[in-house]
Design an enzyme around this catalytic site. Sequence first.
Site, PDB file in Angstrom:
ATOM      1  N   GLU A 190     -13.079 -83.761 -51.137  1.00  0.00           N
ATOM      2  CA  GLU A 190     -14.217 -83.712 -50.220  1.00  0.00           C
ATOM      3  C   GLU A 190     -15.055 -84.984 -50.264  1.00  0.00           C
ATOM      4  OE1 GLU A 190     -15.351 -81.130 -47.897  1.00  0.00           O
ATOM      5  OE2 GLU A 190     -16.317 -82.991 -47.370  1.00  0.00           O
ATOM      6  N   ASP A 218     -15.608 -87.781 -47.167  1.00  0.00           N
ATOM      7  CA  ASP A 218     -16.920 -88.154 -46.627  1.00  0.00           C
ATOM      8  C   ASP A 218     -17.160 -89.653 -46.699  1.00  0.00           C
ATOM      9  OD1 ASP A 218     -17.404 -85.486 -46.158  1.00  0.00           O
ATOM     10  OD2 ASP A 218     -18.553 -85.173 -47.989  1.00  0.00           O
ATOM     11  N   SER A 220     -16.197 -80.633 -42.114  1.00  0.00           N
ATOM     12  CA  SER A 220     -16.648 -81.616 -43.096  1.00  0.00           C
ATOM     13  C   SER A 220     -16.039 -82.984 -42.820  1.00  0.00           C
ATOM     14  CB  SER A 220     -16.303 -81.167 -44.520  1.00  0.00           C
ATOM     15  OG  SER A 220     -14.926 -80.911 -44.643  1.00  0.00           O
TER      16      SER A 220
END
Length: 586
Positions: free
Chosen positions: A292, A296, A493
């Site tokens: 994750e 990002d 995300s």
Amino acid sequence: MLALRLTFTLLLVRLCGARPSSHTRRDLRVHAYRNVVPAGFADVGPASPDQTLTLRLALAQSDPKGLIDALYRVSDPASPTYRHWLSKEQVAQFVAPKAEAAETVNAWLEENGLSATSSSAAGDWISFQVPVNKANELFGAEYNVYVHQESGTQVVRTLSYSLPASLQPHIDLVHPTISFPDIKLETSTTQAKRFIDDVPERLIKPAHANSTVCSQGTTPACVQELYNISAAPVRNNVTLGVSVFYGNEPHYAYLTTFLENYRTDVDASKTNYTFVGWDGGVDTQNPFATAEGDLDIQYTVGVATGAYVTSYQEGGNVTDGVSGFLDEALFLNALDDSGLPQVLSTSYAYFENNWDFDVTDKICQAYAQLGARGSTLVFATGDAGAGCDFITNTTDFGPNFPASCPYITAVGGTSGYYPEVGWTGSSGGFSNYFARPWYQDTAVSAYLDKIAGTDPNAGRYNASGRGFPDLALKADNYTVYDAGYWLHVFGTSASCPVFASMITLLNDRLISAGKPTVGFLNPWLYSEGSKVFTDVTAGSSSIRCSDDDPLRVLNATEGWDPVTGLGTPDFDRLLDAFGLCSSVSN
């Protein structure tokens, strides 16, 4: 929302080592409670009476409504003070506690042998330590140990608490009390993820951006083409923050490898991000962290070319009891104006009803403070479609927060390309906590009018609540480099940091033109900004919450919808809408 009334045995106990308080158990009035324990948690019995709790009190602010009014005055294009952002000191005037509140609460704590310290820049949050037995007495509570059955995580919570009648006007909430952490979130971030090939990196030949654009995966070149995003480096010191929770930290080396393969036009050896820790956050470069954080960072540094990107990372031992969201907001609000990120991308969401309204509203108000100071807050909506309400009614939809907060911009997901359609996991719907804000009345009402009488989901959501997402971007097939592997990652995300990068690049152009940055976007998005979107009219989100639950489907349709919001943004149209030259002339 909750219908049961709680009654308490009235008992006065003199606490050892403390002066007798002028407030007795007969003074107590129930302040907040919940009817049921959240799904997945089990009560294992009373907490040890000697266990020390760190409790926080949210003191009544001087003018919370004035803050929201001020936020809208600086973010509404029709206002004469549009984009005249407030200073940290100006915001503090709205949220600092009333003098009477601070004096009364501190006197009460002193009477009970306790001393509090401020835990927010404006002084509206204070904290203190107290043993369980004393907390039970002071707040008419029953602190028990609750275990999350899947993970084994234990938390100490009470299902109700009370305050002396004289303190009710001065204390908005006590925390942690009735809000339970979202353990599912803490163990799973990007919800749809798979390996391209489960083999070491040396055996994989990634498809370079100049071979084909989106057919072999979503890359920086793919989103640049889809949304006309400029690849030119910024000319100003524009700032973009990325929220990092649960140890999902990014890695410098992985970013370098990613840039060497997918941004060959930049010097990967000189392109990186800055680490800033809060709540004891440490830059460990843990090789076992999930992808994750790398997703990002790779799609902020890799899209907002040359921007100053900061990874804001919590320490893994979050103290706020609500998964770090409160602590991060308080940390950012304490920053000076020059240090506040102009844009913040957060790729995390939790079930709105896991936390009680009072603390959820406080976090949302903290975001309003940041927005009033000119920071654009961008949140992923989540990857579970309409969501499941496992607490109050399993047939109802379960909205996500912070996406449901009216003071942030919520990003949903699309899939495919030429054309894009609504992504099956794109979370969206309507808040049970926050009313629909004025700025989206026209767009959301049009959607509700369109489906009236034919909606199979009627009655399963709060049609008067804040609708989300506000917009959407591609959420499927993102190419990410992580721990020696190339991954394909799916989720909002991924959509979120790309949109945050677009706004960062827009800020750069605005600064070059001598104009203020965009700040809180939503009033503009739903008025003048509506022309920057490509409407997504096909596709749907879906989720099944149990074996006997019918599939919950939301459809993308003409105009705003709870799958793709207003549609997908176009960077050239963004520039035109702000009176700037298009990216092709940069």
